[in-house]
Design a protein around this motif. Sequence first.
Motif, PDB file in Angstrom:
ATOM      1  N   GLN A  89      47.597  35.350  17.177  1.00 54.15           N
ATOM      2  CA  GLN A  89      47.701  35.827  15.798  1.00 54.15           C
ATOM      3  C   GLN A  89      48.942  35.250  15.126  1.00 54.15           C
ATOM      4  N   ARG A  90      50.048  35.180  15.861  1.00 56.00           N
ATOM      5  CA  ARG A  90      51.260  34.573  15.300  1.00 56.00           C
ATOM      6  C   ARG A  90      51.047  33.094  15.003  1.00 56.00           C
ATOM      7  N   MET A  91      50.150  32.459  15.753  1.00 52.34           N
ATOM      8  CA  MET A  91      49.846  31.048  15.532  1.00 52.34           C
ATOM      9  C   MET A  91      48.813  30.841  14.419  1.00 52.34           C
ATOM     10  N   GLY A  92      48.384  31.922  13.788  1.00 49.51           N
ATOM     11  CA  GLY A  92      47.507  31.805  12.629  1.00 49.51           C
ATOM     12  C   GLY A  92      46.076  32.261  12.821  1.00 49.51           C
ATOM     13  N   ALA A  93      45.717  32.761  13.988  1.00 54.87           N
ATOM     14  CA  ALA A  93      44.329  33.151  14.251  1.00 54.87           C
ATOM     15  C   ALA A  93      43.983  34.476  13.592  1.00 54.87           C
ATOM     16  N   ASP A  94      42.715  34.605  13.181  1.00 53.89           N
ATOM     17  CA  ASP A  94      42.200  35.914  12.792  1.00 53.89           C
ATOM     18  C   ASP A  94      41.687  36.609  14.053  1.00 53.89           C
ATOM     19  N   VAL A  95      41.856  37.930  14.124  1.00 58.30           N
ATOM     20  CA  VAL A  95      41.591  38.688  15.350  1.00 58.30           C
ATOM     21  C   VAL A  95      40.455  39.686  15.136  1.00 58.30           C
ATOM     22  N   HIS A  96      39.521  39.697  16.090  1.00 60.03           N
ATOM     23  CA  HIS A  96      38.395  40.623  16.069  1.00 60.03           C
ATOM     24  C   HIS A  96      38.349  41.341  17.416  1.00 60.03           C
ATOM     25  N   ILE A  97      38.291  42.674  17.378  1.00 56.43           N
ATOM     26  CA  ILE A  97      38.279  43.482  18.592  1.00 56.43           C
ATOM     27  C   ILE A  97      36.980  44.273  18.645  1.00 56.43           C
ATOM     28  N   ALA A  98      36.219  44.037  19.714  1.00 55.31           N
ATOM     29  CA  ALA A  98      34.950  44.748  19.890  1.00 55.31           C
ATOM     30  C   ALA A  98      35.167  45.995  20.734  1.00 55.31           C
ATOM     31  N   VAL A  99      34.730  47.133  20.224  1.00 52.09           N
ATOM     32  CA  VAL A  99      34.680  48.343  21.044  1.00 52.09           C
ATOM     33  C   VAL A  99      33.325  48.330  21.743  1.00 52.09           C
ATOM     34  N   ALA A 100      33.346  48.088  23.051  1.00 54.61           N
ATOM     35  CA  ALA A 100      32.107  47.885  23.810  1.00 54.61           C
ATOM     36  C   ALA A 100      31.464  49.214  24.170  1.00 54.61           C
ATOM     37  N   ASP A 101      31.042  49.943  23.134  1.00 52.26           N
ATOM     38  CA  ASP A 101      30.462  51.258  23.389  1.00 52.26           C
ATOM     39  C   ASP A 101      29.068  51.165  24.008  1.00 52.26           C
ATOM     40  N   ILE A 102      28.317  50.093  23.693  1.00 53.67           N
ATOM     41  CA  ILE A 102      27.004  49.906  24.323  1.00 53.67           C
ATOM     42  C   ILE A 102      27.173  49.616  25.809  1.00 53.67           C
ATOM     43  N   GLU A 103      28.140  48.753  26.144  1.00 53.49           N
ATOM     44  CA  GLU A 103      28.386  48.429  27.548  1.00 53.49           C
ATOM     45  C   GLU A 103      28.890  49.652  28.304  1.00 53.49           C
ATOM     46  N   ALA A 104      29.753  50.463  27.668  1.00 55.70           N
ATOM     47  CA  ALA A 104      30.257  51.675  28.315  1.00 55.70           C
ATOM     48  C   ALA A 104      29.118  52.651  28.610  1.00 55.70           C
ATOM     49  N   TYR A 105      28.189  52.746  27.685  1.00 55.18           N
ATOM     50  CA  TYR A 105      27.024  53.603  27.900  1.00 55.18           C
ATOM     51  C   TYR A 105      26.140  53.052  29.018  1.00 55.18           C
ATOM     52  N   ALA A 106      25.950  51.705  29.012  1.00 53.18           N
ATOM     53  CA  ALA A 106      25.056  51.076  29.985  1.00 53.18           C
ATOM     54  C   ALA A 106      25.599  51.120  31.400  1.00 53.18           C
ATOM     55  N   SER A 107      26.891  50.839  31.568  1.00 53.63           N
ATOM     56  CA  SER A 107      27.434  50.700  32.916  1.00 53.63           C
ATOM     57  C   SER A 107      28.173  51.931  33.421  1.00 53.63           C
ATOM     58  N   ARG A 108      28.650  52.797  32.499  1.00 55.51           N
ATOM     59  CA  ARG A 108      29.428  53.969  32.926  1.00 55.51           C
ATOM     60  C   ARG A 108      28.825  55.287  32.456  1.00 55.51           C
ATOM     61  N   GLY A 109      27.761  55.236  31.638  1.00 51.35           N
ATOM     62  CA  GLY A 109      27.135  56.462  31.173  1.00 51.35           C
ATOM     63  C   GLY A 109      27.953  57.225  30.146  1.00 51.35           C
ATOM     64  N   ILE A 110      28.870  56.562  29.464  1.00 51.88           N
ATOM     65  CA  ILE A 110      29.716  57.207  28.457  1.00 51.88           C
ATOM     66  C   ILE A 110      28.969  57.221  27.124  1.00 51.88           C
ATOM     67  N   SER A 111      28.865  58.370  26.506  1.00 47.31           N
ATOM     68  CA  SER A 111      28.122  58.480  25.249  1.00 47.31           C
ATOM     69  C   SER A 111      28.823  57.703  24.145  1.00 47.31           C
ATOM     70  N   LEU A 112      28.061  57.330  23.110  1.00 46.36           N
ATOM     71  CA  LEU A 112      28.640  56.597  21.995  1.00 46.36           C
ATOM     72  C   LEU A 112      29.704  57.428  21.292  1.00 46.36           C
ATOM     73  N   GLU A 113      29.480  58.744  21.199  1.00 45.09           N
ATOM     74  CA  GLU A 113      30.447  59.629  20.551  1.00 45.09           C
ATOM     75  C   GLU A 113      31.754  59.684  21.343  1.00 45.09           C
ATOM     76  N   LYS A 114      31.659  59.798  22.677  1.00 48.96           N
ATOM     77  CA  LYS A 114      32.851  59.839  23.515  1.00 48.96           C
ATOM     78  C   LYS A 114      33.584  58.506  23.477  1.00 48.96           C
ATOM     79  N   ALA A 115      32.817  57.415  23.473  1.00 47.17           N
ATOM     80  CA  ALA A 115      33.430  56.085  23.407  1.00 47.17           C
ATOM     81  C   ALA A 115      34.239  55.920  22.121  1.00 47.17           C
ATOM     82  N   LYS A 116      33.698  56.412  21.020  1.00 44.23           N
ATOM     83  CA  LYS A 116      34.415  56.344  19.743  1.00 44.23           C
ATOM     84  C   LYS A 116      35.715  57.138  19.809  1.00 44.23           C
ATOM     85  N   GLU A 117      35.650  58.301  20.389  1.00 42.95           N
ATOM     86  CA  GLU A 117      36.845  59.152  20.506  1.00 42.95           C
ATOM     87  C   GLU A 117      37.933  58.458  21.322  1.00 42.95           C
TER      88      GLU A 117
END
Length: 392
Positions: A89-117
């Motif tokens: 980012q200091r070198m000029g890049a734009d930054v995008h961060i994915a909250v992997a709530d689908i992956e958390a649900y798929a692999s760990r059984g974490i609900s989308l609501e809990k993942a958001k929290e």
Amino acid sequence: MQLINPWSSQQYKDYAKLRDQFGIQEFKFDLPDAPPIFRRGVIFGHRGFEYIYRSIMKKEKFGVLTGLMPSGKMHFGHKMTIDQVAYYQRMGADVHIAVADIEAYASRGISLEKAKEIALEEYVPSYIALGLDPERTEVYFQSRRIEVKDIAWKLSRKVNLSEFLAIYGFSGETNMTHIFSPLIQVGDILHVQYEKFGGRRPIIVPVGVDQDPHMRLTRDIVDRWRMFSISPQDRGLGVFYKGEDVRKKLERAREMLKERGYKKFEMNIPYKALYILDAGKEDYLEVESTLISLEEEFNPNVFYPPAATYHRLMTGLTGGKMSSSIPESAIFLTDTPEEAKKKVRNAKTGGRATLEEQRKYGGEPLLGEWLEEFHERREWAKDFVKNVVSWD
């Protein structure tokens, strides 16, 4: 062949062997004002970093995609990734961060609501605290971004189940949501090249080596959807086209390459080839960038192949991989000083198998490994470790 499992707590030690086995290139780039993890071999390999290096040195636009699976708290291992993101980012890049709530649900059984929290209370504040500029950082949820799911659905037409089994080792017991989640990650990595999110440009994805299966899959998919390819020739570079209307496309490629300063060409319509006689291997990235711009005119599924850097996985307090899902293995960024102190005192000491070996070689404290990798004063850190492990 060793299988890399992105969802396990497995620790890896022989990184040179992993490089050789999976075709990861050694990281040898002299970056301006680079933090310690770049200078000390913590980042040991890459795929396609040449694009990012070129963008940094020429001050051209590029982006960063990173992600978090909200399964617990952020720990020191996550900090390695964020230190890299902050540098880009200091070198000029734009930054995008994915909250992997689908992956958390798929692999760990974490609900989308809990993942958001978890994401909003634990991860996002830590990202800001570690130096990311909130005005130049986008955070989004997989489950809410239609472009991510559209790419996963469309581009997966060129992926088959046998390939998935070979890459990830899925079995007949694996649920289909888990099987589909890597394609969602493909969507995460590629969608930030849509015009809405910054346009076609090089993207860097800094990850631990445990995430390499996702990067291999994504880069392979990008390659399968490309209409142009480049191959070094005895004389110059060869550009090959695999679609229809060959003459028109090759003439358009020649026109755009002339605008970039190339002057000598030979065209072979039966071979669907355009030879750039005054280009060499050092021109590969320039030619590739030109062809991607051309493909944008008629191929909606053209993307820059995403680059990746690979860092060593931080050893946890219990001796394995540091993991949010194993609280006793990690020092969390939100731990109080008292909590962190207690964890360090209870950590695996790195003692030898026998008293004789302990006297001869000293211990191998995990704290020493961390200090040598991250402390700005490395010589001080080495002396500290030497004093700690000595028998006297």
